[in-house]
Write a protein that holds these residues in place. Sequence first.
Motif, short mmCIF file in Angstrom:
data_model
loop_
_atom_site.label_atom_id
_atom_site.label_comp_id
_atom_site.label_asym_id
_atom_site.label_seq_id
_atom_site.Cartn_x
_atom_site.Cartn_y
_atom_site.Cartn_z
N ILE A 49 -8.89 12.09 1.54
CA ILE A 49 -7.76 12.69 2.27
C ILE A 49 -6.93 13.61 1.37
O ILE A 49 -6.23 14.49 1.87
N ARG A 50 -7.04 13.45 0.06
CA ARG A 50 -6.29 14.36 -0.83
C ARG A 50 -6.84 15.78 -0.70
O ARG A 50 -6.11 16.76 -0.80
N GLN A 51 -8.14 15.87 -0.51
CA GLN A 51 -8.76 17.19 -0.31
C GLN A 51 -8.26 17.80 1.01
O GLN A 51 -8.00 19.00 1.09
N LEU B 180 -5.39 7.95 8.21
CA LEU B 180 -5.88 6.59 7.95
C LEU B 180 -7.34 6.42 8.41
O LEU B 180 -8.19 6.04 7.61
N PRO B 181 -7.66 6.72 9.69
CA PRO B 181 -9.07 6.58 10.08
C PRO B 181 -10.01 7.43 9.24
O PRO B 181 -11.11 7.01 8.90
N ILE B 182 -9.56 8.62 8.88
CA ILE B 182 -10.40 9.52 8.07
C ILE B 182 -10.68 8.87 6.70
O ILE B 182 -11.81 8.89 6.20
N ALA B 183 -9.65 8.26 6.12
CA ALA B 183 -9.83 7.61 4.82
C ALA B 183 -10.74 6.40 4.94
O ALA B 183 -11.57 6.14 4.07
N VAL B 184 -10.63 5.66 6.05
CA VAL B 184 -11.52 4.51 6.26
C VAL B 184 -12.97 4.99 6.30
O VAL B 184 -13.88 4.33 5.79
N ALA B 185 -13.18 6.16 6.87
CA ALA B 185 -14.54 6.71 6.96
C ALA B 185 -15.05 7.21 5.61
O ALA B 185 -16.17 7.72 5.52
N LYS C 294 -0.41 4.66 -0.01
CA LYS C 294 -0.41 3.52 0.94
C LYS C 294 -1.58 3.68 1.93
O LYS C 294 -2.27 2.71 2.24
N ILE C 295 -1.79 4.89 2.39
CA ILE C 295 -2.91 5.13 3.32
C ILE C 295 -4.23 4.81 2.62
O ILE C 295 -5.09 4.10 3.16
N GLU C 296 -4.37 5.30 1.38
CA GLU C 296 -5.63 5.07 0.65
C GLU C 296 -5.85 3.57 0.40
O GLU C 296 -6.96 3.07 0.56
N LYS C 297 -4.79 2.88 0.05
CA LYS C 297 -4.90 1.44 -0.27
C LYS C 297 -5.29 0.66 1.00
O LYS C 297 -6.19 -0.19 0.96
N THR C 298 -4.62 0.97 2.11
CA THR C 298 -4.94 0.27 3.37
C THR C 298 -6.38 0.57 3.77
O THR C 298 -7.11 -0.33 4.20
N ALA C 299 -6.78 1.83 3.63
CA ALA C 299 -8.17 2.20 3.99
C ALA C 299 -9.17 1.43 3.14
O ALA C 299 -10.18 0.94 3.64
N GLN C 300 -8.84 1.30 1.87
CA GLN C 300 -9.73 0.56 0.95
C GLN C 300 -9.86 -0.90 1.39
O GLN C 300 -10.95 -1.45 1.43
N ASP C 301 -8.72 -1.49 1.74
CA ASP C 301 -8.74 -2.89 2.21
C ASP C 301 -9.59 -3.01 3.48
O ASP C 301 -10.39 -3.93 3.60
N ILE C 302 -9.40 -2.08 4.39
CA ILE C 302 -10.16 -2.12 5.66
C ILE C 302 -11.65 -2.01 5.37
O ILE C 302 -12.48 -2.72 5.94
N ARG C 303 -12.01 -1.11 4.46
CA ARG C 303 -13.42 -0.90 4.13
C ARG C 303 -14.06 -2.18 3.57
O ARG C 303 -15.23 -2.44 3.78
#
Length: 423
Positions: A218-220, A209-214, A57-66
Amino acid sequence: MEKKITLDLSKSQISEDSILKFQSRAKDIHKKLHSGEEAYTGWVDYGVDLSEELISKIEKTAQDIRKECTAFVILGIGGSYLGARACIDMLGNTFHNQIKSETPKIYYAGHNMSSAYYLELLKVLEGEDVTVCVISKSGTTIETSVAFAIFKEFLRDKYKDSFADRIIAITDIEKGVLRPEAEKNGYRTFEVPDSVGGRYSVITPVGLLPIAVAGIDIRQIIGGNRHAYKMYENADLKDNDAYRYGVARYLLNTELGKDIECYEFYETKLKNLTEWMKQLFGESEGKCGQGLFPVTVEMTTELHSMGQYLQEGQQIFAETVLNIENTGAHISIPQELGYDSSWTMEKLNSIIAEGVIQAHRQENMTPTIQINIKDLTAHTFGFMIYFFEKACAMCCYLRDIDPFDQPGVEKYKANVRQIIKKG
Ligand code: PA5
């Protein structure tokens, strides 16, 4: 298991015997920390238990934001933004906002009350497509609330009725005012886990979330956090470097009489990591008239300012040097300065660090702890966060201090509310 961090106490003036004297206390503290019964210790195994569903969910939201914005603004203060900023600065390009990129520009607000800062930032954002992420566990922090109100006005002007689509709120699941507002307006939301306090919340949606947007994996980071969990899952003071560092900090103060711990870093990318550390240790330990006062010293910059004091001023401090073993960045020094082709800036930087440690020790025997960090990767970042959190819990508990509250901070908040009420 490979250690991403090694602790060197050989120049700390703290003997192995002094550390090992705390073995039985460390065992009790370890048990308490892992019991699941202490308030706000949810961070201990939060990273290990993070579900695939939440990570996705975090990755998907970050992708949308990007995709949807060119500028992403993170609103929060203290533990609600410093961890993400530490990571983005450590792993991202220092000049990210000035270069062409698929990743939105990243800005921060809510961490100060400077009118000039806000006016300048809002101006910069005029020509951008903006998404705002407000992060506040309590939802009542004044700096964040004011920033959010200002940004809502900005988004309403820009996006009219669809302004709510531009907002993500990360807050408590039920407490505070942000959650009902988010639900009423249909903001995208994430939860700050109830059992995790602000400064221990990097490896939760607050930081992730902010880290993923950047654009950071985040899995690492979660992998690094889980790696550290395994590494520091025992209470053995001969082996557990996180606990050894916690005990050493305690001894710097109680045995060697030092009052200040200087976090010195020779890699500029660690600037906000040390700000996060300053908060972690300062806010967790500074209670009941106790605690080392943490300060940060940026090297080599401050060798030309604070270097003088460190060398010859009052010897009230200890130095903790954060040494990156491999920065992954190599730049040769032009030979016109007389260096041969083997010389890189990195090599010269570590020689300067060695020279400084030697000088401080020769003159005044300043205790120095060296924390060797393997590299600047997402895995190591996640590892490091856990290392410092565990070390911090250990030194606070040794003082019989609760590492997870901040009653002093609450006092200023109450005073401000009172003054506002009185008009
Ligand atoms: O570590 C902490 O608990 C604090 O630094 C908080 O993160 C900070 O005060 C912000 O609080 P909040 O997230 O409730 O706005």
